[in-house]
Scaffold this active site. Structure first.
Site, mmCIF file in Angstrom:
data_model
loop_
_atom_site.group_PDB
_atom_site.id
_atom_site.type_symbol
_atom_site.label_atom_id
_atom_site.label_comp_id
_atom_site.label_asym_id
_atom_site.label_seq_id
_atom_site.Cartn_x
_atom_site.Cartn_y
_atom_site.Cartn_z
ATOM 1 N N THR A 88 11.281 45.626 -45.789
ATOM 2 C CA THR A 88 11.458 45.120 -47.186
ATOM 3 C C THR A 88 10.533 45.486 -48.492
ATOM 4 O OG1 THR A 88 12.033 43.725 -46.122
ATOM 5 C CG2 THR A 88 11.424 43.225 -48.178
ATOM 6 N N CYS A 122 13.343 36.168 -45.322
ATOM 7 C CA CYS A 122 12.530 36.296 -44.315
ATOM 8 C C CYS A 122 12.063 34.953 -44.354
ATOM 9 C CB CYS A 122 11.692 37.246 -45.238
ATOM 10 S SG CYS A 122 11.856 38.977 -44.125
ATOM 11 N N LYS A 128 21.060 40.964 -46.054
ATOM 12 C CA LYS A 128 20.270 40.215 -44.601
ATOM 13 C C LYS A 128 20.392 38.486 -44.160
ATOM 14 C CE LYS A 128 17.317 41.851 -41.322
ATOM 15 N NZ LYS A 128 16.276 42.054 -41.237
ATOM 16 N N ASN A 168 18.053 37.246 -39.351
ATOM 17 C CA ASN A 168 16.606 37.519 -38.740
ATOM 18 C C ASN A 168 15.483 37.209 -37.488
ATOM 19 O OD1 ASN A 168 14.336 38.335 -40.528
ATOM 20 N ND2 ASN A 168 14.417 38.585 -42.152
ATOM 21 N N THR A 169 15.076 36.558 -38.374
ATOM 22 C CA THR A 169 14.627 35.286 -37.089
ATOM 23 C C THR A 169 14.343 34.239 -37.325
ATOM 24 O OG1 THR A 169 12.228 35.299 -38.780
ATOM 25 C CG2 THR A 169 12.637 37.576 -37.191
ATOM 26 N N GLY A 173 18.946 41.190 -34.201
ATOM 27 C CA GLY A 173 19.227 40.420 -33.069
ATOM 28 C C GLY A 173 18.625 40.689 -32.022
ATOM 29 N N THR A 178 11.963 44.356 -32.955
ATOM 30 C CA THR A 178 11.497 44.560 -31.750
ATOM 31 C C THR A 178 11.732 45.148 -30.199
ATOM 32 O OG1 THR A 178 11.383 42.436 -32.208
ATOM 33 C CG2 THR A 178 10.493 42.409 -30.151
HETATM 34 C C1 LIG Z 1 7.072 43.248 -37.069
HETATM 35 C C2 LIG Z 1 8.335 43.031 -38.242
HETATM 36 C C3 LIG Z 1 8.461 42.789 -39.587
HETATM 37 C C4 LIG Z 1 9.895 42.989 -40.295
HETATM 38 N N1 LIG Z 1 9.568 42.337 -41.011
HETATM 39 C C5 LIG Z 1 11.309 42.449 -41.423
HETATM 40 C C6 LIG Z 1 10.955 43.043 -43.134
HETATM 41 O O1 LIG Z 1 10.119 43.358 -44.137
HETATM 42 N N2 LIG Z 1 12.328 42.881 -43.614
HETATM 43 C C7 LIG Z 1 13.265 41.908 -42.880
HETATM 44 O O2 LIG Z 1 14.323 41.789 -43.161
HETATM 45 N N3 LIG Z 1 12.981 41.627 -41.927
HETATM 46 C C8 LIG Z 1 12.217 42.092 -41.292
HETATM 47 N N4 LIG Z 1 11.960 41.477 -40.188
HETATM 48 C C9 LIG Z 1 13.542 40.909 -39.157
HETATM 49 C C10 LIG Z 1 14.116 42.021 -38.591
HETATM 50 O O3 LIG Z 1 14.728 42.908 -39.220
HETATM 51 C C11 LIG Z 1 15.001 41.622 -37.313
HETATM 52 O O4 LIG Z 1 16.237 40.811 -38.906
HETATM 53 C C12 LIG Z 1 15.024 40.461 -36.379
HETATM 54 O O5 LIG Z 1 13.191 41.532 -35.401
HETATM 55 C C13 LIG Z 1 15.386 40.510 -35.042
HETATM 56 O O6 LIG Z 1 15.843 41.572 -34.464
HETATM 57 P P1 LIG Z 1 14.842 42.006 -33.558
HETATM 58 O O7 LIG Z 1 15.172 41.119 -32.147
HETATM 59 O O8 LIG Z 1 15.349 43.330 -32.567
HETATM 60 O O9 LIG Z 1 13.652 41.819 -33.750
HETATM 61 C C14 LIG Z 1 10.761 42.478 -38.759
HETATM 62 C C15 LIG Z 1 10.698 42.228 -37.840
HETATM 63 C C16 LIG Z 1 9.487 42.404 -37.084
HETATM 64 C C17 LIG Z 1 9.974 42.392 -35.905
#
Ligand SMILES: Cc1cc2nc3c(=O)[nH]c(=O)nc-3n(C[C@H](O)[C@H](O)[C@H](O)COP(=O)(O)O)c2cc1C
Length: 355
Positions: free
Chosen positions: A74, A194, A229, A259-260, A317, A340
């Site tokens: 992003t 975010c 997103k 997202n998280t 996720g 991740t």
């Molecule tokens: C190191 C890191 C940086 C991230 N930065 C962003 C970001 O800049 N923009 C965004 O929309 N999501 C960001 N995310 C969220 C991920 O895109 C994703 O939605 C979230 O980690 C869940 O997926 P996962 O369980 O496979 O990690 C980030 C995740 C991680 C681990």
């Protein structure tokens, strides 16, 4: 891992990606693309969500390892600093990170011995950006690295600046999207989810703001497909989710979720684990949030058929293994992405292709 949490963000940015091991080899796609996404041929509906790919060097590394649909991290319309180090810590979660568990503090560690299937981390960066003078050109370079059956998506966010009214903030999303569009990505992803910047908050739960932003981005980027997103919506928020999908439908082509999941992260003494103000809570991702991503995919699919729409669903996720990828497809995802999982296993796409 190709992002090394033991190093600073700048070190990772300037010197990464770091090879996972000596056996880290590129993957060559040998079949012609057999799938389509956003009307473009792709090798496999799988890729990396926004975050892990800090710049064009990371994008090249990921394309070369067979991840076919990538999102460039992003970006903002202004230079924006990263939160202080550390930015990633491992969190203890037993099984699924339910919302009940996320309401309690989680213990974070700077190292882990957990296998990837049990790995959850928190990331707290604040969406840093080196500013458009750097990233527009670098995004162009990243776009040029896509091979046959591969595409790159650009992710953008608005930045609240001194004196900004809500209108200015929404316009900043559109201005940033227009900058990204000028680099020629396959789509623009609007990051509405975010959790790491206190003043900006998580905007995806505010109907008027989301619709205003999507309308303005749509006008600003002309014919480039738009993806939103979003974060996890609880079952109690299902009507809000449906309203947001209905309200944004004229402007968007896809919805990426999730997202998280936000939680308080403490050290073994119960003190805030990440240094600095507004950093008690941060977003948790990895294996323990897969339940929430799958749940959102199923509910977005229900909404899509109830409203007779045709937007694409991007499931994100907790995808850590090939089996997780197939579970998302079975839930109804048109495209699956991991963040991740790819950081800790850069061969995940190759493993799915060989499975
Ligand atoms: C190191 C890191 C940086 C991230 N930065 C962003 C970001 O800049 N923009 C965004 O929309 N999501 C960001 N995310 C969220 C991920 O895109 C994703 O939605 C979230 O980690 C869940 O997926 P996962 O369980 O496979 O990690 C980030 C995740 C991680 C681990």
């Amino acid at each position: 891992m190709f992002y090394d949490p033991a190093k600073t963000y700048d070190d990772n940015f300037d010197n990464g990606p770091f090879a996972v091991s000596d056996s880290d080899q590129p993957y060559a796609n040998i079949q012609p693309p057999k799938y389509k996404f956003l009307d473009r041929p792709i090798n496999l509906p799988f890729g990396i969500a926004a975050g892990a790919l800090l710049n064009s060097n990371y994008v090249k590394y990921a394309f070369d390892r067979g991840f076919d649909v990538l999102v460039y991290k992003t970006q903002r319309s202004v230079v924006f600093p990263c939160n202080p180090f550390p930015n990633i810590v491992y969190v203890d979660v037993d099984g699924d990170l339910t919302l009940e568990k996320a309401a309690q503090p989680l213990v974070g560690h700077t190292t882990t011995t957990k296998p990837i299937t049990q790995l959850s981390i928190t990331n707290s960066f604040a969406v840093p950006s080196r500013g458009p003078d750097y990233w527009i050109d670098d995004l162009k370079t990243a776009v040029s690295y896509a091979g046959p059956g591969q595409i790159l998506i650009a992710s953008v966010v608005g930045t609240i600046q001194p004196g900004f009214l809500p209108d200015d903030y929404y316009n900043d999303f559109a201005a940033t999207a227009a900058m990204a569009a000028s680099a020629g990505p396959a789509a623009i992803e609007v990051n509405l989810s975010c959790p790491n910047v206190a003043t900006e908050g998580v905007i995806c739960y505010t109907y008027d703001a989301v619709v205003q932003i999507c309308q303005r981005v749509h006008t600003a980027v002309d014919n480039i497909p738009i993806i939103i997103k979003i974060g996890y919506f609880t079952p109690d928020q299902q009507n809000l989710l449906q309203d947001i999908i209905r309200g944004t439908a004229p402007y968007i082509t896809g919805v990426a979720a999730i997202n998280t999941i936000s939680a308080a992260i403490v050290d073994q003494n119960g003190d805030q684990a990440l240094p600095g103000p507004n950093r008690l809570r941060s977003g948790v991702c990895g294996a323990s949030i897969k339940w929430a991503g799958l749940d959102m995919v199923r509910r977005l699919k229900d909404i899509r058929s109830a409203l007779n729409l045709d937007f694409k669903i991007i499931g994100v996720g907790g995808v850590m293994t090939p089996a997780d990828y197939y579970q998302y497809l079975a839930a109804g995802a048109d495209l699956v992405q991991c963040c991740t999982g790819a950081m800790y296993n850069p061969h995940l796409a190759a493993e799915i292709k060989q499975s």
